[in-house]
Design a protein around this motif. Structure first.
Motif, PDB file in Angstrom:
ATOM      1  N   PRO A 315     -13.946  -6.462   9.899  1.00 12.90           N
ATOM      2  CA  PRO A 315     -14.840  -5.860   8.998  1.00 12.90           C
ATOM      3  C   PRO A 315     -15.663  -4.636   9.514  1.00 12.90           C
ATOM      4  O   PRO A 315     -16.123  -3.987   9.011  1.00 12.90           O
ATOM      5  CB  PRO A 315     -15.713  -7.124   8.827  1.00 12.90           C
ATOM      6  CG  PRO A 315     -14.795  -8.156   8.977  1.00 12.90           C
ATOM      7  CD  PRO A 315     -13.859  -7.698  10.236  1.00 12.90           C
ATOM      8  N   GLY A 319     -15.497  -1.058   8.043  1.00 13.13           N
ATOM      9  CA  GLY A 319     -16.718  -0.727   7.301  1.00 13.13           C
ATOM     10  C   GLY A 319     -17.150   0.567   8.036  1.00 13.13           C
ATOM     11  O   GLY A 319     -17.691   1.470   7.197  1.00 13.13           O
ATOM     12  N   HIS A 371     -13.407  -3.842   1.400  1.00 10.48           N
ATOM     13  CA  HIS A 371     -14.252  -4.735   0.596  1.00 10.48           C
ATOM     14  C   HIS A 371     -13.555  -6.280   0.556  1.00 10.48           C
ATOM     15  O   HIS A 371     -14.326  -7.297   0.909  1.00 10.48           O
ATOM     16  CB  HIS A 371     -14.691  -4.140  -0.781  1.00 10.48           C
ATOM     17  CG  HIS A 371     -15.995  -3.493  -0.840  1.00 10.48           C
ATOM     18  ND1 HIS A 371     -15.790  -1.939  -0.487  1.00 10.48           N
ATOM     19  CD2 HIS A 371     -17.225  -3.773  -1.131  1.00 10.48           C
ATOM     20  CE1 HIS A 371     -17.034  -1.370  -0.783  1.00 10.48           C
ATOM     21  NE2 HIS A 371     -17.775  -2.141  -0.947  1.00 10.48           N
ATOM     22  N   THR A 373     -11.515  -7.114   2.916  1.00  7.81           N
ATOM     23  CA  THR A 373     -11.659  -7.550   4.370  1.00  7.81           C
ATOM     24  C   THR A 373     -12.947  -8.040   4.743  1.00  7.81           C
ATOM     25  O   THR A 373     -13.028  -9.258   5.263  1.00  7.81           O
ATOM     26  CB  THR A 373     -11.282  -6.233   5.255  1.00  7.81           C
ATOM     27  OG1 THR A 373      -9.921  -6.023   5.034  1.00  7.81           O
ATOM     28  CG2 THR A 373     -11.719  -6.994   6.677  1.00  7.81           C
ATOM     29  N   VAL A 374     -13.976  -7.498   4.304  1.00  8.11           N
ATOM     30  CA  VAL A 374     -15.427  -8.068   4.476  1.00  8.11           C
ATOM     31  C   VAL A 374     -15.882  -9.175   3.784  1.00  8.11           C
ATOM     32  O   VAL A 374     -16.272 -10.157   4.505  1.00  8.11           O
ATOM     33  CB  VAL A 374     -16.220  -6.905   4.362  1.00  8.11           C
ATOM     34  CG1 VAL A 374     -17.682  -7.293   4.466  1.00  8.11           C
ATOM     35  CG2 VAL A 374     -16.169  -5.419   5.171  1.00  8.11           C
TER      36      VAL A 374
END
Length: 384
Positions: A315, A319, A371, A373-374
């Protein structure tokens, strides 16, 4: 930090060529020659192997500086740095499978990153390319790779494909192939809006053989926490973020210069640097830019110092790429707004930055993938 590899004089020279390469849609051969002479393609190679021995943080700083001078040149050489950088990250953690990459780079080989495929939104977690195992341990690759930067000059291609020998347990096989191997065709198909000098042409592989000693990773299809994947994501996302952060840095410089240069009849001939609205826009751009630069440096330092972020590593990596690209797009937009209509010219530097920065939205991980992944990291996977 050690003395930068790239002098200000060299960066000024590279900047002076950038507009010409963009206009002619040609590869920056002179830039590459100068960067090679400066030892830049050996940046990640350890000193004892004949290189500069720079850390990821140091290379990220250099990439910001280079991108501020010539974004397309920086993005092109970035792909060589990604491959050599992931080899260095692995070596720092005791994994020697890619040491041959560092030795190749020390000898002057130029690496390209041949993984992207049209229609493959799983990116590194699956492949449309066939990887067929041979009796001697080598593999033959058949497929089409897009966005292969450095197309006119690369001598080694880091690539991967899918081995379906066991259909119930397909493998993703990563290897390196040489430019002179049979079955490689580089198309002349790069004519795009921005980042034109990267010459990221399509590469067609037809039964291209990777020798057994250049087949370095076999992983199950799908997401993986393997060291290779971590090293790849760390090098790719941080160095990519550095390139777009460098574009933002230059945009702030150009916006500041334009604000001091332009004058306002409405305000009695005073410069726009005295206009409250313009001052707010420049300040907002500088705030965004400063924040992203700090984040890129911090995350690169964590990789260098072997900080353990556990399941939050991916993340953080995706990011930083999204924040860097979106931040740079915002900063360039603000610079255009304060620079006036002259900046809209296609031959101007700021207009070129505006076109170049758009390319960031197409690099992995894109917003949707990042998004996801997070969200998976914080909320868990979607229920089936």
């Amino acid at each position: 930090m050690r003395r930068p590899l790239l002098s200000e004089a060299l960066l000024d020279t590279i900047r002076s060529r950038a507009g010409g390469y963009d206009a002619s849609n040609t590869f920056p051969h002179e830039d590459l020659a100068d960067l090679t002479a400066a030892g830049y393609l050996r940046a990640f190679v350890p000193v004892e192997r004949g290189g500069a021995g720079l850390t990821l943080r140091e290379v990220a700083r250099e990439q910001m500086r280079l991108a501020a001078a010539a974004p397309a040149t920086a993005l092109a050489v970035n792909m060589h740095l990604v491959v050599t950088g992931l080899a260095a990250i692995q070596a720092d953690r005791g994994e020697t499978a890619l040491d041959f990459v560092l030795d190749d780079a020390a000898r002057g080989e130029v690496y390209a990153f041949g993984n992207s495929e049209a229609g493959n939104d799983l990116v590194m977690f699956d492949s449309r390319t066939r990887a067929e195992p041979q009796a001697d341990g080598s593999y033959r690759y058949t497929g089409t790779k897009i966005f292969t930067s450095l197309s006119p000059v690369w001598t080694r291609l880091a690539t991967f494909g899918r081995d379906d020998t066991d259909p119930d347990a397909p493998l993703l096989v990563h290897a390196v192939v040489a430019r002179d191997a049979e079955g490689i065709e580089v198309l002349d198909d790069w004519d795009v809006l921005g980042m034109r000098a990267t010459q990221s042409c399509t590469t067609v592989l037809t039964g291209v053989r990777a020798p057994a000693d250049r087949v370095h990773r076999r992983l199950p299809a799908g997401p993986s926490g393997d060291l290779f994947m971590f090293s790849l994501f760390a090098a790719f996302e941080i160095l990519l973020a550095a390139v777009y952060t460098g574009i933002g840095r230059r945009a702030v410089e150009l916006g500041v210069a334009a604000s001091h240069r332009r004058t306002s009849m409405k305000n009695g001939g005073r410069t726009y640097a005295q206009d409250p609205d313009i001052r707010w826009k420049v300040a907002e751009a500088a705030i965004v830019q400063d924040g992203v630069e700090i984040q890129v440096e911090s995350l690169a330092r964590d990789v260098d110092e072997l900080v353990d972020h556990g399941p939050l590593w991916f993340p953080k990596l995706v990011g930083i790429k999204v924040r860097a690209v979106e931040g740079a797009r915002y900063v360039v937009d603000q610079a255009l707004r304060v620079s006036g209509g002259a900046s809209y010219g296609s031959s101007g530097e700021l207009g070129r930055l505006y076109r170049d920065v758009l390319a960031g939205i197409f690099h992995p991980s894109d917003e949707e993938s990042a998004h996801a992944t997070v969200a998976n990291a914080y909320l868990g996977p979607l229920e089936r």
